[in-house]
Scaffold this motif. Structure first.
Motif, mmCIF file in Angstrom:
data_model
loop_
_atom_site.group_PDB
_atom_site.id
_atom_site.type_symbol
_atom_site.label_atom_id
_atom_site.label_comp_id
_atom_site.label_asym_id
_atom_site.label_seq_id
_atom_site.Cartn_x
_atom_site.Cartn_y
_atom_site.Cartn_z
ATOM 1 N N PRO A 24 0.811 -1.221 0.000
ATOM 2 C CA PRO A 24 0.000 0.000 0.000
ATOM 3 C C PRO A 24 0.848 1.277 0.000
ATOM 4 C CG PRO A 24 -0.982 -1.599 1.468
ATOM 5 C CD PRO A 24 0.389 -2.138 1.071
ATOM 6 N N ALA A 25 2.001 1.256 0.648
ATOM 7 C CA ALA A 25 2.885 2.434 0.660
ATOM 8 C C ALA A 25 3.460 2.711 -0.727
ATOM 9 C CB ALA A 25 4.005 2.244 1.672
ATOM 10 N N LEU A 26 3.462 1.700 -1.603
ATOM 11 C CA LEU A 26 3.928 1.869 -2.974
ATOM 12 C C LEU A 26 2.773 2.170 -3.924
ATOM 13 C CD1 LEU A 26 6.553 -1.016 -3.099
ATOM 14 C CD2 LEU A 26 6.953 1.427 -2.698
ATOM 15 N N GLY A 27 1.573 2.360 -3.368
ATOM 16 C CA GLY A 27 0.416 2.736 -4.172
ATOM 17 C C GLY A 27 -0.528 1.609 -4.538
ATOM 18 N N TYR A 28 -0.222 0.381 -4.144
ATOM 19 C CA TYR A 28 -1.060 -0.762 -4.504
ATOM 20 C C TYR A 28 -2.296 -0.842 -3.606
ATOM 21 C CZ TYR A 28 2.472 -2.812 -7.563
ATOM 22 O OH TYR A 28 3.358 -3.052 -8.584
ATOM 23 N N GLY A 29 -3.440 -1.093 -4.222
ATOM 24 C CA GLY A 29 -4.667 -1.374 -3.491
ATOM 25 C C GLY A 29 -4.858 -2.876 -3.409
ATOM 26 N N LEU A 30 -5.614 -3.315 -2.427
ATOM 27 C CA LEU A 30 -5.835 -4.744 -2.199
ATOM 28 C C LEU A 30 -7.295 -5.105 -2.410
ATOM 29 C CD1 LEU A 30 -5.178 -7.616 -1.087
ATOM 30 C CD2 LEU A 30 -5.506 -6.657 1.201
ATOM 31 N N LYS A 31 -7.511 -6.188 -3.148
ATOM 32 C CA LYS A 31 -8.814 -6.837 -3.244
ATOM 33 C C LYS A 31 -8.613 -8.261 -2.748
ATOM 34 C CE LYS A 31 -10.711 -4.366 -7.203
ATOM 35 N NZ LYS A 31 -11.171 -4.502 -8.577
ATOM 36 N N GLU A 32 -9.490 -8.670 -1.825
ATOM 37 C CA GLU A 32 -9.429 -10.032 -1.304
ATOM 38 C C GLU A 32 -10.624 -10.823 -1.802
ATOM 39 O OE1 GLU A 32 -8.260 -10.724 2.933
ATOM 40 O OE2 GLU A 32 -8.638 -8.554 3.014
ATOM 41 N N PRO A 34 -12.053 -15.291 -2.372
ATOM 42 C CA PRO A 34 -11.788 -16.696 -2.074
ATOM 43 C C PRO A 34 -10.598 -17.241 -2.870
ATOM 44 C CG PRO A 34 -13.849 -16.444 -3.287
ATOM 45 C CD PRO A 34 -13.360 -15.071 -2.956
ATOM 46 N N GLU A 35 -10.238 -16.562 -3.965
ATOM 47 C CA GLU A 35 -9.112 -17.005 -4.782
ATOM 48 C C GLU A 35 -7.775 -16.464 -4.301
ATOM 49 O OE1 GLU A 35 -10.160 -13.029 -6.088
ATOM 50 O OE2 GLU A 35 -11.418 -14.770 -5.717
ATOM 51 N N GLY A 36 -7.788 -15.574 -3.294
ATOM 52 C CA GLY A 36 -6.541 -15.056 -2.748
ATOM 53 C C GLY A 36 -6.509 -13.539 -2.699
ATOM 54 N N LEU A 37 -5.315 -12.997 -2.757
ATOM 55 C CA LEU A 37 -5.084 -11.558 -2.643
ATOM 56 C C LEU A 37 -4.678 -10.992 -4.001
ATOM 57 C CD1 LEU A 37 -2.788 -11.737 0.532
ATOM 58 C CD2 LEU A 37 -5.280 -11.451 0.475
ATOM 59 N N SER A 38 -5.261 -9.857 -4.359
ATOM 60 C CA SER A 38 -4.919 -9.184 -5.607
ATOM 61 C C SER A 38 -4.516 -7.753 -5.293
ATOM 62 C CB SER A 38 -6.129 -9.167 -6.557
ATOM 63 O OG SER A 38 -6.529 -10.471 -6.882
ATOM 64 N N TYR A 39 -3.265 -7.417 -5.591
ATOM 65 C CA TYR A 39 -2.761 -6.064 -5.383
ATOM 66 C C TYR A 39 -2.602 -5.408 -6.754
ATOM 67 C CZ TYR A 39 -1.567 -7.351 -0.583
ATOM 68 O OH TYR A 39 -1.622 -7.751 0.732
ATOM 69 N N ALA A 40 -3.155 -4.204 -6.896
ATOM 70 C CA ALA A 40 -3.057 -3.490 -8.170
ATOM 71 C C ALA A 40 -2.905 -2.001 -7.909
ATOM 72 C CB ALA A 40 -4.301 -3.755 -9.020
ATOM 73 N N LEU A 41 -2.271 -1.337 -8.854
ATOM 74 C CA LEU A 41 -2.149 0.113 -8.792
ATOM 75 C C LEU A 41 -3.461 0.730 -9.257
ATOM 76 C CD1 LEU A 41 1.463 0.296 -10.208
ATOM 77 C CD2 LEU A 41 0.761 0.826 -7.869
ATOM 78 N N PRO A 42 -3.829 1.900 -8.727
ATOM 79 C CA PRO A 42 -5.113 2.500 -9.082
ATOM 80 C C PRO A 42 -5.167 2.901 -10.558
ATOM 81 C CG PRO A 42 -3.803 4.037 -7.795
ATOM 82 C CD PRO A 42 -3.058 2.731 -7.815
ATOM 83 N N VAL A 43 -6.366 2.831 -11.102
ATOM 84 C CA VAL A 43 -6.599 3.210 -12.499
ATOM 85 C C VAL A 43 -7.639 4.318 -12.517
ATOM 86 C CG1 VAL A 43 -7.364 2.414 -14.761
ATOM 87 C CG2 VAL A 43 -6.091 0.867 -13.263
#
Length: 138
Positions: A24-32, A34-43
């Motif tokens: 998150p400090a590098l700008g990634y957002g988290l979506k959780e 049942p398939e796991g964790l997804s980190y992505a930069l905002p669009v």
């Protein structure tokens, strides 16, 4: 262009604690899910995705996750100070030191990097190569 990187994990709680200590400090957002964790930069609306995304998932084959020997994912920080802060935060969140932040003789004079292992053993690099900061020789 690399679109995404996926690492396996057997314990999503530990993985979330580790990766959420610095992504998150590098700008990634988290979506959780049942398939796991997804980190992505905002669009922003009308903007193409900023790649790569980073996923942490249990292996699809149902076997235990394992780290690849020689495999590493590197994340760029904004500064040498941020490398130190995020390296420390990741260690406090269950990571393991694989190389304290600093300059390495085998890389360029501006390449400042710290290495970690996540709780599963996957190798992570946090680096900065800002030409406006002091280099290895200065």
């Amino acid at each position: 262009m690399i679109a995404y990187v996926t690492v396996g994990a057997d314990d999503m709680v530990l993985a979330k604690r580790f990766y959420s200590a610095f992504l998150p400090a590098l700008g990634y957002g988290l979506k959780e899910g049942p398939e796991g964790l997804s980190y992505a930069l905002p669009v922003k609306p009308g903007q193409s995705p900023v790649l790569p995304d980073f996923y942490v998932k249990p292996p699809f084959d149902g076997q235990p996750a394992s780290a690849g020997n020689g495999t590493m994912t590197a994340f760029e920080a904004r500064s040498q100070r941020q490398v130190r802060e995020l390296h420390s935060a990741a260690l406090a969140a269950g990571g393991f030191d694989e190389g304290r932040p600093g300059f390495r003789d085998s890389y360029g004079p501006q390449f400042y990097v710290g290495y970690l292992r996540d709780p599963q053993g996957n190798k992570i690099a946090l680096f900065s190569s800002d030409p406006n900061e002091p280099g290895r020789d200065g």
